[in-house]
Design an enzyme around this catalytic site. Structure first.
Site, PDB file in Angstrom:
ATOM      1  CD  GLU A   1      14.562   3.329  14.272  1.00  0.00           C
ATOM      2  OE1 GLU A   1      14.961   3.558  13.121  1.00  0.00           O
ATOM      3  OE2 GLU A   1      13.381   3.477  14.645  1.00  0.00           O
TER       4      GLU A   1
ATOM      5  NE  ARG B   1       9.719  -1.388  11.799  1.00  0.00           N
ATOM      6  CZ  ARG B   1       8.704  -0.524  11.713  1.00  0.00           C
ATOM      7  NH1 ARG B   1       8.847   0.592  11.040  1.00  0.00           N
ATOM      8  NH2 ARG B   1       7.558  -0.765  12.318  1.00  0.00           N
TER       9      ARG B   1
ATOM     10  CG  HIS C   1      10.993   5.433  12.973  1.00  0.00           C
ATOM     11  ND1 HIS C   1      11.394   4.152  13.247  1.00  0.00           N
ATOM     12  CD2 HIS C   1       9.807   5.299  12.306  1.00  0.00           C
ATOM     13  CE1 HIS C   1      10.495   3.298  12.778  1.00  0.00           C
ATOM     14  NE2 HIS C   1       9.520   3.976  12.199  1.00  0.00           N
TER      15      HIS C   1
ATOM     16  NE  ARG D   1      -2.009  -0.830   3.526  1.00  0.00           N
ATOM     17  CZ  ARG D   1      -1.627  -1.943   4.136  1.00  0.00           C
ATOM     18  NH1 ARG D   1      -2.129  -3.101   3.765  1.00  0.00           N
ATOM     19  NH2 ARG D   1      -0.755  -1.910   5.128  1.00  0.00           N
TER      20      ARG D   1
HETATM   21  C1  DGY Z   1       5.034   1.721  11.339  1.00  0.00           C
HETATM   22  O1  DGY Z   1       3.813   1.852  11.403  1.00  0.00           O
HETATM   23  O2  DGY Z   1       5.554   0.625  11.132  1.00  0.00           O
HETATM   24  C2  DGY Z   1       5.844   2.955  11.560  1.00  0.00           C
HETATM   25  O3  DGY Z   1       7.190   2.736  11.334  1.00  0.00           O
HETATM   26  C3  DGY Z   1       5.583   3.496  12.949  1.00  0.00           C
HETATM   27  O4  DGY Z   1       5.986   4.797  12.999  1.00  0.00           O
END
Ligand code: DGY
Length: 330
Positions: free
Chosen positions: A271, A242, A289, A160
């Site tokens: 992190e 990530r 982030h 998405r």
């Molecule tokens: C997620 O929703 O995985 C985001 O990284 C959170 O901020």
């Protein structure tokens, strides 16, 4: 007759009042409003008599924690990614796990785009120059960046959020190529004018590469020294998914040596600590982030997690159940 006892839930981080209010109508809420992550021991102690957990990616939910909270029935992550949770271990104990897909797609895509634009046009570099009072006047060849419009964008991970990024790229007249574990449906490819290619072709052809795959053992260091060497020397890499998907050490080296032009990063291995090598580099834009961090989106994420948790503890199927197989084990 006494009313039935409400389930006890633990909320590990500060969230918006509306989520706490909603939870409180259904549950007895123990909320950590200090907003510092619990230590593993403190989390285990808080969960000892709890049936529900609403947590964030900063909380590790592993087999050791689960062993110490035998009453736990549901874990609602306030994130779409859930690599902080050992899902098989939860399933083995009959614990439902939920996430927050959908509500953060556009905000996260906006941030990925912002990182791409900021890196291409050297926004943080020139901003600090101007703040230092170093600007003496306009010059034709000053602070030259690269064009995003009409460039080739490679998206790795066409879920998405990847699709929301591709949609934005159309407005910039970009050529969009993508790589995904599974090719997306032809109508989606057509709507987004996105062509499926191998990862190797994507790395070799893209001017900009945005990573949007979930972190898992299979995507650990998906981009390392070898992959960086396959990119164009002018390429810009954006990691908005990530930490761990990129080998950060290899990226620092590649940025130092000019193997690629630059990088825009929202996430880091280990992190909030990050490789100190990034800090002295000018060709990297660093943000902490914040992919989903708009007020509306973070509110929606917290409320989605709260709804998932209440549904799970009320015996309903939560809207965003990650381990559906757990229901069959009841
Ligand atoms: C997620 O929703 O995985 C985001 O990284 C959170 O901020």
């Amino acid at each position: 007759m006494n009313p039935p006892k409400k389930p006890r839930v633990v909320v590990t981080r500060e969230v918006f009042d509306d989520a706490i209010d909603y939870l409180s109508t259904h549950c007895e809420v123990h909320a950590n409003q200090v907003d510092a992550p619990y230590s593993p021991e403190a989390l285990a102690a808080a969960l000892a008599n709890a049936q529900g957990l609403m947590c964030a990616l900063t909380d590790k939910v592993d087999a050791a924690l689960l062993a110490s909270c035998p009453q736990l029935q549901a874990v609602a992550n306030i994130a779409v990614g859930y690599n902080n949770i050992d899902v098989p271990a939860c399933t083995a104990r009959g614990i439902q796990v939920t996430n927050t897909p959908g509500v953060l797609d556009d905000s996260t895509a906006d941030l990925a785009f912002a990182l791409m634009l900021a890196t291409a046009r050297r926004i943080t570099e020139v901003e600090s120059y101007i703040r230092q009072g170093a600007w003496t006047g306009w010059k034709l060849k000053q602070w030259l960046g690269v064009d995003v419009h009409h460039a080739t964008l490679g998206i790795v991970g066409m879920g998405r959020i990847g699709q929301a990024i591709a949609k934005r790229a159309q407005g910039f007249d970009m050529r969009v190529i993508y790589h995904n574990r599974k090719r997306v449906a032809p109508d989606i490819e057509q709507r987004l004018s996105a062509a499926f290619v191998s990862l190797g072709d994507l790395l070799a052809q893209s001017d900009f590469i945005i990573l949007q795959v979930p972190y898992a053992p299979e995507t650990h260091h998906l981009i390392g020294a070898a992959e960086l060497a396959m990119m164009k020397p002018g390429a810009i890499l954006v990691n908005s998914t990530r930490g761990g998907v990129v080998d950060d050490k290899a990226l620092v080296e590649a940025l130092k040596k000019g193997v690629i032009r630059g990088a825009g990063l929202d996430v880091y291995e280990g992190e909030p600590k990050l490789d100190a090598g990034f800090l002295s580099l000018k060709n990297v834009v660093l943000v902490p982030h914040i992919g989903s961090s708009t007020e509306a989106t973070r509110r929606a994420m917290a409320m989605t997690a709260a709804r998932n948790l209440v549904a799970a503890l009320s015996g309903e199927r939560p809207p965003n159940l990650v381990n559906g197989e757990v229901l069959a084990l009841r």
